[in-house]
Design a protein around this motif. Sequence first.
Motif, PDB file in Angstrom:
ATOM      1  N   ILE A  64       0.896  -0.935   0.060  1.00  0.00           N
ATOM      2  CA  ILE A  64       0.079  -0.031   0.111  1.00  0.00           C
ATOM      3  C   ILE A  64       0.968   1.298   0.031  1.00  0.00           C
ATOM      4  CG2 ILE A  64      -1.728   1.066   1.267  1.00  0.00           C
ATOM      5  CD1 ILE A  64      -2.371  -1.373   2.738  1.00  0.00           C
ATOM      6  N   LEU A  65       0.730   2.103  -0.997  1.00  0.00           N
ATOM      7  CA  LEU A  65       1.702   3.585  -1.150  1.00  0.00           C
ATOM      8  C   LEU A  65       0.416   4.622  -0.264  1.00  0.00           C
ATOM      9  CD1 LEU A  65       3.258   2.969  -4.561  1.00  0.00           C
ATOM     10  CD2 LEU A  65       3.926   2.478  -2.129  1.00  0.00           C
ATOM     11  N   ASP A 100      -3.172  -9.621   6.334  1.00  0.00           N
ATOM     12  CA  ASP A 100      -4.281  -9.052   5.925  1.00  0.00           C
ATOM     13  C   ASP A 100      -4.437  -8.655   4.506  1.00  0.00           C
ATOM     14  OD1 ASP A 100      -5.952  -8.996   8.593  1.00  0.00           O
ATOM     15  OD2 ASP A 100      -3.845  -8.060   9.213  1.00  0.00           O
ATOM     16  N   ASN A 101      -5.716  -8.153   3.900  1.00  0.00           N
ATOM     17  CA  ASN A 101      -5.699  -8.028   2.665  1.00  0.00           C
ATOM     18  C   ASN A 101      -5.502  -6.355   2.357  1.00  0.00           C
ATOM     19  OD1 ASN A 101      -7.389  -6.983   0.139  1.00  0.00           O
ATOM     20  ND2 ASN A 101      -7.727  -9.161   0.384  1.00  0.00           N
ATOM     21  N   PRO A 102      -4.384  -6.130   1.465  1.00  0.00           N
ATOM     22  CA  PRO A 102      -4.129  -4.917   1.340  1.00  0.00           C
ATOM     23  C   PRO A 102      -5.332  -3.875   0.814  1.00  0.00           C
ATOM     24  CG  PRO A 102      -2.743  -6.169  -0.244  1.00  0.00           C
ATOM     25  CD  PRO A 102      -3.670  -7.284   0.704  1.00  0.00           C
ATOM     26  N   ASN A 103      -6.149  -4.376  -0.239  1.00  0.00           N
ATOM     27  CA  ASN A 103      -7.011  -3.646  -0.827  1.00  0.00           C
ATOM     28  C   ASN A 103      -8.103  -3.456   0.304  1.00  0.00           C
ATOM     29  OD1 ASN A 103      -6.473  -3.831  -3.913  1.00  0.00           O
ATOM     30  ND2 ASN A 103      -6.077  -6.067  -3.362  1.00  0.00           N
ATOM     31  N   PHE A 104      -8.292  -4.185   1.343  1.00  0.00           N
ATOM     32  CA  PHE A 104      -9.077  -3.838   2.397  1.00  0.00           C
ATOM     33  C   PHE A 104      -8.633  -2.599   3.004  1.00  0.00           C
ATOM     34  CE2 PHE A 104     -10.717  -4.360   6.710  1.00  0.00           C
ATOM     35  CZ  PHE A 104     -11.925  -4.232   6.571  1.00  0.00           C
ATOM     36  N   LEU A 105      -7.363  -2.629   3.469  1.00  0.00           N
ATOM     37  CA  LEU A 105      -6.783  -1.445   4.134  1.00  0.00           C
ATOM     38  C   LEU A 105      -6.729  -0.318   3.233  1.00  0.00           C
ATOM     39  CD1 LEU A 105      -5.687  -0.224   6.599  1.00  0.00           C
ATOM     40  CD2 LEU A 105      -3.221  -1.039   5.977  1.00  0.00           C
ATOM     41  N   SER A 107      -8.769   0.382   1.047  1.00  0.00           N
ATOM     42  CA  SER A 107     -10.400   1.063   0.937  1.00  0.00           C
ATOM     43  C   SER A 107     -10.765   1.637   2.056  1.00  0.00           C
ATOM     44  CB  SER A 107     -11.246  -0.104   0.833  1.00  0.00           C
ATOM     45  OG  SER A 107     -11.045  -0.909  -0.255  1.00  0.00           O
ATOM     46  N   ILE A 108     -10.192   1.364   3.402  1.00  0.00           N
ATOM     47  CA  ILE A 108     -10.709   2.098   4.651  1.00  0.00           C
ATOM     48  C   ILE A 108      -9.829   3.439   4.580  1.00  0.00           C
ATOM     49  CG2 ILE A 108      -9.907   2.251   6.923  1.00  0.00           C
ATOM     50  CD1 ILE A 108     -10.370  -1.009   6.930  1.00  0.00           C
ATOM     51  N   LEU A 109      -8.425   3.347   4.097  1.00  0.00           N
ATOM     52  CA  LEU A 109      -7.721   4.677   3.985  1.00  0.00           C
ATOM     53  C   LEU A 109      -8.481   5.762   2.901  1.00  0.00           C
ATOM     54  CD1 LEU A 109      -3.987   3.321   3.936  1.00  0.00           C
ATOM     55  CD2 LEU A 109      -5.238   4.572   5.790  1.00  0.00           C
ATOM     56  N   SER A 110      -8.989   5.277   1.947  1.00  0.00           N
ATOM     57  CA  SER A 110      -9.604   6.139   1.034  1.00  0.00           C
ATOM     58  C   SER A 110     -10.934   6.680   1.568  1.00  0.00           C
ATOM     59  CB  SER A 110      -9.766   5.441  -0.569  1.00  0.00           C
ATOM     60  OG  SER A 110     -10.364   4.395  -0.431  1.00  0.00           O
ATOM     61  N   SER A 111     -11.555   5.867   2.515  1.00  0.00           N
ATOM     62  CA  SER A 111     -12.990   6.364   2.964  1.00  0.00           C
ATOM     63  C   SER A 111     -12.874   7.369   3.836  1.00  0.00           C
ATOM     64  CB  SER A 111     -13.505   5.016   3.849  1.00  0.00           C
ATOM     65  OG  SER A 111     -12.731   4.945   4.981  1.00  0.00           O
ATOM     66  N   TRP A 112     -14.274   7.812   4.168  1.00  0.00           N
ATOM     67  CA  TRP A 112     -14.331   9.067   4.824  1.00  0.00           C
ATOM     68  C   TRP A 112     -13.753   9.051   6.265  1.00  0.00           C
ATOM     69  CZ3 TRP A 112     -16.523   9.944   9.802  1.00  0.00           C
ATOM     70  CH2 TRP A 112     -16.687  11.366  10.288  1.00  0.00           C
ATOM     71  N   ARG A 113     -13.803   7.763   6.776  1.00  0.00           N
ATOM     72  CA  ARG A 113     -13.103   7.503   8.022  1.00  0.00           C
ATOM     73  C   ARG A 113     -11.682   7.524   8.053  1.00  0.00           C
ATOM     74  NH1 ARG A 113     -11.648   2.718  11.162  1.00  0.00           N
ATOM     75  NH2 ARG A 113     -11.757   3.164  13.323  1.00  0.00           N
ATOM     76  N   GLY A 114     -11.241   6.828   6.992  1.00  0.00           N
ATOM     77  CA  GLY A 114      -9.767   7.052   6.582  1.00  0.00           C
ATOM     78  C   GLY A 114      -9.023   8.012   6.535  1.00  0.00           C
ATOM     79  N   GLN A 115      -9.912   9.216   5.768  1.00  0.00           N
ATOM     80  CA  GLN A 115      -9.126  10.408   5.563  1.00  0.00           C
ATOM     81  C   GLN A 115      -9.376  11.227   6.647  1.00  0.00           C
ATOM     82  OE1 GLN A 115      -8.106  11.707   2.207  1.00  0.00           O
ATOM     83  NE2 GLN A 115      -7.793   9.477   2.362  1.00  0.00           N
ATOM     84  N   LYS A 139      -6.202   3.757  14.365  1.00  0.00           N
ATOM     85  CA  LYS A 139      -7.006   2.824  15.011  1.00  0.00           C
ATOM     86  C   LYS A 139      -7.767   2.058  14.024  1.00  0.00           C
ATOM     87  CE  LYS A 139      -5.421   3.285  19.196  1.00  0.00           C
ATOM     88  NZ  LYS A 139      -4.654   2.127  19.681  1.00  0.00           N
ATOM     89  N   VAL A 140      -7.453   1.033  13.423  1.00  0.00           N
ATOM     90  CA  VAL A 140      -8.133   0.161  12.224  1.00  0.00           C
ATOM     91  C   VAL A 140      -8.793  -1.072  12.671  1.00  0.00           C
ATOM     92  CG1 VAL A 140      -8.286  -0.348   9.994  1.00  0.00           C
ATOM     93  CG2 VAL A 140      -7.377   1.593  10.560  1.00  0.00           C
ATOM     94  N   SER A 141      -9.956  -1.334  12.737  1.00  0.00           N
ATOM     95  CA  SER A 141     -10.431  -2.740  13.161  1.00  0.00           C
ATOM     96  C   SER A 141     -10.583  -3.778  11.672  1.00  0.00           C
ATOM     97  CB  SER A 141     -11.746  -2.593  13.787  1.00  0.00           C
ATOM     98  OG  SER A 141     -11.653  -2.187  14.975  1.00  0.00           O
ATOM     99  N   PHE A 142     -10.006  -4.873  11.875  1.00  0.00           N
ATOM    100  CA  PHE A 142     -10.042  -5.885  10.748  1.00  0.00           C
ATOM    101  C   PHE A 142     -10.810  -7.189  11.265  1.00  0.00           C
ATOM    102  CE2 PHE A 142      -6.225  -3.303   9.983  1.00  0.00           C
ATOM    103  CZ  PHE A 142      -5.980  -3.413   8.637  1.00  0.00           C
ATOM    104  N   PRO A 143     -11.638  -7.257  10.027  1.00  0.00           N
ATOM    105  CA  PRO A 143     -12.533  -8.508  10.415  1.00  0.00           C
ATOM    106  C   PRO A 143     -11.630  -9.832   9.732  1.00  0.00           C
ATOM    107  CG  PRO A 143     -13.028  -7.467   8.200  1.00  0.00           C
ATOM    108  CD  PRO A 143     -12.159  -6.644   8.903  1.00  0.00           C
ATOM    109  N   THR A 144     -12.283 -10.896   9.602  1.00  0.00           N
ATOM    110  CA  THR A 144     -11.388 -11.958   9.438  1.00  0.00           C
ATOM    111  C   THR A 144     -10.970 -11.755   7.881  1.00  0.00           C
ATOM    112  OG1 THR A 144     -13.360 -13.289   8.164  1.00  0.00           O
ATOM    113  CG2 THR A 144     -13.135 -13.693  10.671  1.00  0.00           C
TER     114      THR A 144
END
Length: 358
Positions: A64-65, A100-105, A107-115, A139-144
């Motif tokens: 992830i960049l 963990d899945n990089p695309n998942f993280l 997506s969080i970073l690009s979301s409103w919460r991540g920003q 602080k980021v929570s990861f599901p399975t």
Amino acid sequence: METYPQKLEVVKTPKGGESVYHTSGIPFIRSQNVIDNSLILDHTCIPEEMHESMKSSKVLAGDILLNITGGSIGRSCVVPTNFKEGNVNQHVSIIRLKKDNPNFLQSILSSWRGQKLIFEGQTGSGREGLNFESIKGFKVSFPTVSEQQKIASFLSLLSERIKTQIKIIEELQSQKNSLSKKLLSCQVRFLEHIEKWKEVKIGDVVKIGSGKDYKHLAEGEVPVFGTGGYMTSVDSCLYEGETVCIGRKGTIDKPFYYNGKIWTVDTLFFTHSYKSILPRFLFYVFEQINWLKFNEASGVPSLSKSTIEKIAIKIPSVKEQQKITTTLFAIDQKIDLESKHLELLKQQKRYFLQNLFI
């Protein structure tokens, strides 16, 4: 983060700056290459020996960049699976996950919460920078991993659909531009029209109106436009009917057609009082003019009425104008329809990004 990355790297630009860049070698990634959740490479590279001396900032597929400085702070992407190896400068951090899945993280970073996390994590007097500790403290929570994969796959499909839609619009715009050039230069003509086109000055077939200040007007339903587009709405109009607007100062090469009540500010001209020319045909002619060639200022681009009025154009009969206008307008309508579809897709993605990561 509530998961621990295998790698979290904030790096330094190689000594020598741009002087060490090559057009071949190891891809060197900068903040301008991380755009709209994608890695867009240019021909900026560094020698392999330099790359090997910067082992801590090597970029691999699946990394992830994240842009961590300046105006592009917060932009991020996942390095594609077909990427071999590269390196980055100090404006881009590398996050490499263990399992963990990089695309998942991402997506969080690009979301409103991540920003929001990124904004709150900025350091420095100008609050335009992230450091190692601030990124590590997100602080980021990861599901399975299985659920991460499902969410990431769904969002990836939506992103790919948006990219496809953008390509559809770009192709339509290219087709329209190509056809417009051919029709307006007589390279392509309709069989029923064989009359010779006549050359006129713009000022011979239309009048150029000047915009005015609107601040004395009350709020209403008449749109006010400047060179940057729509500004506000007022209770009075400067002109009503079909018009083509062109910038007087600032953005002078983006004409647009409008039909209805309108007010323009003093940086935007409008057209009126047409003679032997259809307003929408004039718009297509204006689209093909290289307006920057007529720029009259060394600083902010500027046009004058007299300059516009003296520009020579060729026009056919009104009947042929109508035929050309109908043809090009049909493509414009298709572009407008596809653009509305694109906006709906973007709205869908924003909705999911806001609600999946609460």
